[in-house]
Design a protein around this motif. Sequence first.
Motif: not given
Length: 74
Positions: A4, A6, A12, A17-18, A20, A64, A66
């Motif tokens: 995932t 982010k 963006r 935005d997010v 997977t 995850n 970011a």
Amino acid sequence: MQITIKLFATFRVGRFDVVTRDYPAGTRIADIVTELHIPEKEIGMVMLNNRHAELDQELHEGDNLALFPLVGGG
């Protein structure tokens, strides 16, 4: 493996935005940054599973990621 991703702030714009996505074993954070066409010099902070990470770090199933841009100000 499912990762995932982010993105924050200006990262963006024109991206997402997010999301997977599936990646092969051995994928590094730098590989995703390259895929997203984000210049490394624009990255302010990288977080992997809520901890600071380096671009050469290898990813694992369920991670995850970011990515935060540098913060400008004046």
